[in-house]
Each structure stands twice: as C-alpha cells, then as structure tokens.
Design a protein around this motif. Structure first.
Motif, PDB file in Angstrom:
ATOM      1  N   GLY A  64       0.804  -1.207   0.000  1.00 51.93           N
ATOM      2  CA  GLY A  64       0.000   0.000   0.000  1.00 51.93           C
ATOM      3  C   GLY A  64       0.843   1.266   0.000  1.00 51.93           C
ATOM      4  N   GLN A 177      -6.200   5.793   1.162  1.00 48.43           N
ATOM      5  CA  GLN A 177      -5.217   5.244   0.240  1.00 48.43           C
ATOM      6  C   GLN A 177      -5.906   4.768  -1.035  1.00 48.43           C
ATOM      7  OE1 GLN A 177      -1.801   2.929   1.701  1.00 48.43           O
ATOM      8  NE2 GLN A 177      -2.874   2.852   3.659  1.00 48.43           N
ATOM      9  N   PRO A 180      -4.811  -0.696  -4.942  1.00 45.96           N
ATOM     10  CA  PRO A 180      -3.517  -1.128  -5.471  1.00 45.96           C
ATOM     11  C   PRO A 180      -3.432  -0.895  -6.972  1.00 45.96           C
ATOM     12  CG  PRO A 180      -4.424  -2.797  -4.009  1.00 45.96           C
ATOM     13  CD  PRO A 180      -5.509  -1.773  -4.236  1.00 45.96           C
TER      14      PRO A 180
END
Length: 410
Positions: A64, A177, A180
């Motif tokens: 991450g 975040q 991916p």
C-alpha cells in the motif's frame, strides 16, 4: 489538509535531499578525493533511480501507499546514515544508489496518492503546488550547505532529521489510500510511433538534468569555488525552473509545442555556451547563466510530456507515459556514466560539452520533425502543467489510472 500532508512530506524530504546533493561533492573535494568519485556517485544514484521506476509498482501493490512511503523514507535515512559514517567513496556509491531508488519511489507513491485524491478540476493546480513545493525545498537544502560544518557529519544528520520529519504528516494523515495500482507496460516502440519528439525530449532532459544538476557542484568544487559559493550557485538554479516554465507553457498551449521546445533547447544550448565561456569566472555571472541553463533544460521535460500527451489516445496513455518515464530514467543513468568516463581524460568541465551536444542534437531533431510532420491544432491540445526533471513524471506514467483499473495491460 489531507492533501497538504503529502505535499508537506515531500517538501521536507526535499530540504534534506538538496543539502545532501550539495554536500557530497564539496566534502569529497575538501578531502582531496579525485572528482571521478563524485561522478561515480552520481552514476550510482541514477542507477538506483532506474531501479526505483521499475520496482516501486510491485512494492506499492504489496504493502500500500502509506507503508511504501515509510519504507522508502527509511531507505533514505539509511542512505544518509551511511554517508555520515565517514568519507568512504565505495560506501557512498552504494548509499546514493539506495537513495536514488528511494526518492524515485517516493515521487511515484506521492503522485499516485494525490492523483487519486483530487478531482480533475483541481488536479493541475495541486500538482503544480506539489512540484513548486519540492523545487523550493531543494533550494532551501542547497542554501543550507553554506551553514554546515563540511568536515563533520552535520549535513547527513540534518538530512536524516528532515526525512524523519517527513514521515510524520503521512503517518498521521487521514487521506484515504488508493486501490492497489496495476502494472503499466513499457513499450518504447509504441511511444516512438505516437510521439518521437516526446521520447527524444525525455531522453534529452534525462541527460541534461543529471549532467547539469549532478556535475555543476562537482565542477565548481574542482575549480576552487568555496562552500558558500557552491551553495549559492545550486540554490539559485531552481529559480530558473520556476521562472521559465510558466511563460513557456502558456505559449505552448497556444501554438505548436514543438516551436517552444526548439526555443527551450536553443536557450539551453546558448546558456551552455555561456557557461563554457564564463567557466571559472565571476560567481555572479555564473549564477545568472546557470539559472537560465537549468530553467531552459527543465522546461523541456514538461513541454515534451505535454506534447506527447497531445498525440496519444486515451487507450494508449498508460503505455506511453510509462515508456516516457523509462526513457527519462535510462538517459539519467547512461549520461552520468559517459560524463564520468570522459571527465577522467578531459576534466570536470566535460559535463558542459555533453550538455551542449545533447541540447543541440535535440533542437535539430525537433526542427526536422517540424518540417516533416503536421502539428496538432492548438484547440485540440491539453493544458500545460509545470513539472521538474528532478522528479519522475506524474504517476499515470507508472500506474494505470482509475478508469483502467481492473483491466489487464496489453
């Protein structure tokens, strides 16, 4: 505030990075090491940067963005600690290669995060603030060299402190975040078919940036300029990036960008000739020359990127962008090695000749392309965004953008 945390972190990293970039050649000169060692250290840094462009994607997919940022920051701390352990050139080559890997990775992570977090309407402004903040931080770091005791580990310790501080805003941020990223393929053949000028521009600026910013402090130290003089010269150079990019970008949005690329490369060529003519002369004159030289060279980076994007379809953007990133990194690795090898025979001023040749070759190439291919109408081009060759291209050059996540790369 959440977005500002990432920008602040990179600005803090920049202060330490600028100081270390200036410190290493001056320290080696003070210890009477041959300038070739400083050149080898620059080459090692570039090799690490090339590896970072390739390996950061897998690292982020594994842990991450936030953890990757902290890991890469820790590697910069280790690099600075190794430099502070003593003047051991072989160790410093390895340490700066580690730094090159980490700083390239940090840029990819930071820009990926920002790109995901901001809306299209403000993305250009956010990225402009990001670049300006980083360049300003570099300037502060360069200037700080004048205040440190060059005979001690003071500079590496300051670099460590600023890198450690940079972890805090990211560690405390509430910014979500991104998912991916998918891997982006490198397809130099496709990139060349889409925009030969874009690929050539990245190759040119990768060499120019590393030659000028990397070898200017080495040469200035070898010529006998003082620690304070080197600090002043380096801290002034980013001013050219901030001054020249905006007007050149504004013009390029309203005409064929290739004309502006010709002007920028011709200005870099002229500034290189002036740098050669005034080499070893009055510091004030050299500061002005290097401001223009660095600013013109850095402008090629953002102009070439914008020109390539104008000619690419949406489906080709990821492969094109990652290929441009690879071309920039490859030249940034090869050119310092060439300069270092030639410097053994021709002296530290070799980087000036190499930069002149690169600027002249690129200028001639773009002139030839103007005469053989049609321009993209100004009404069909995108908007220019300021960038710096001290940082990798925006992250869509390394990672697939949101609308392509979930699709495999061709």
């Amino acid at each position: 505030m959440a977005i500002a945390s990432v920008i602040l972190s990179m600005a803090l990293v920049a202060v330490g990075n600028g100081l270390m970039f200036a410190y290493i050649p001056v320290r080696l000169g003070a210890e009477r090491f041959d300038p070739t060692w400083a050149g080898l250290i620059i080459t090692g840094l570039s090799a690490g940067g090339l590896a970072g462009c390739i390996l950061t994607g897998p690292l982020v997919r594994r842990v991450g963005h936030a953890r990757a940022f902290m890991v890469l920051s820790a590697l910069i701390v280790l690099s600075n600690a190794a430099v502070g352990a003593g003047t051991i050139p072989l160790l410093w080559i390895a340490a700066r290669a580690l730094y090159g890997f980490a700083i390239c990775g940090l840029f990819i992570v930071a820009q990926s995060w920002l790109n995901d977090a901001v809306a299209n309407a403000i993305r250009g402004r956010v990225m402009a603030v990001f670049y300006v903040s980083y360049v300003a931080g570099l300037g502060v770091g360069y200037a700080a060299l004048a205040a440190v005791d060059i005979g001690t580990a003071q500079a590496p310790l300051i670099g460590i402190a600023f890198t450690a501080l940079s972890i805090l805003p990211v560690g405390l941020t509430r910014l979500a975040q991104p998912p991916p990223p998918q891997a982006a393929s490198v397809a130099l053949g496709l990139a060349w078919r889409i925009s030969p000028v874009g690929v050539a521009g990245m190759l040119a600026v990768g060499g120019l940036s590393m030659a000028i910013s990397g070898f200017a402090p080495i040469h200035a130290t070898a010529k006998g300029y003082s620690q304070a003089d080197v600090a002043l010269l380096l801290s002034a150079m980013p001013v050219g990036t901030l001054i020249l990019q905006i007007p050149l970008g504004w013009i390029s949005d309203r005409t064929d960008r290739r004309y502006v690329l010709i002007a920028a490369s011709a200005l870099a060529l002229a500034a290189g000739l002036f740098a050669l003519g005034f080499d070893g002369g009055a510091l004030a004159a050299l500061v002005v020359i290097y401001i223009v030289w660095d600013g013109a060279s850095e402008s090629i980076y953002s102009l070439a990127s914008a020109h390539a994007a104008d000619r690419a379809s949406k489906d080709d953007m990821v492969a094109l962008s990652s290929s441009l990133l690879f071309a920039w990194s490859l030249a940034g690795f090869i050119v310092p090695g060439i300069v270092t090898g030639l410097s053994v025979v021709y002296g530290t001023q070799t980087f000036i000749y190499v930069a002149i040749v690169i600027a002249a070759a690129f200028c001639l190439f773009v002139l030839w392309r103007v005469t053989t291919t049609r321009a993209v109408p100004a009404t069909e081009t995108g908007n220019f965004a300021p960038m710096s060759a001290q940082a990798p291209l925006p992250v869509e050059l390394a990672f697939a953008p949101e609308e392509q996540r979930g699709r495999s790369d061709d």
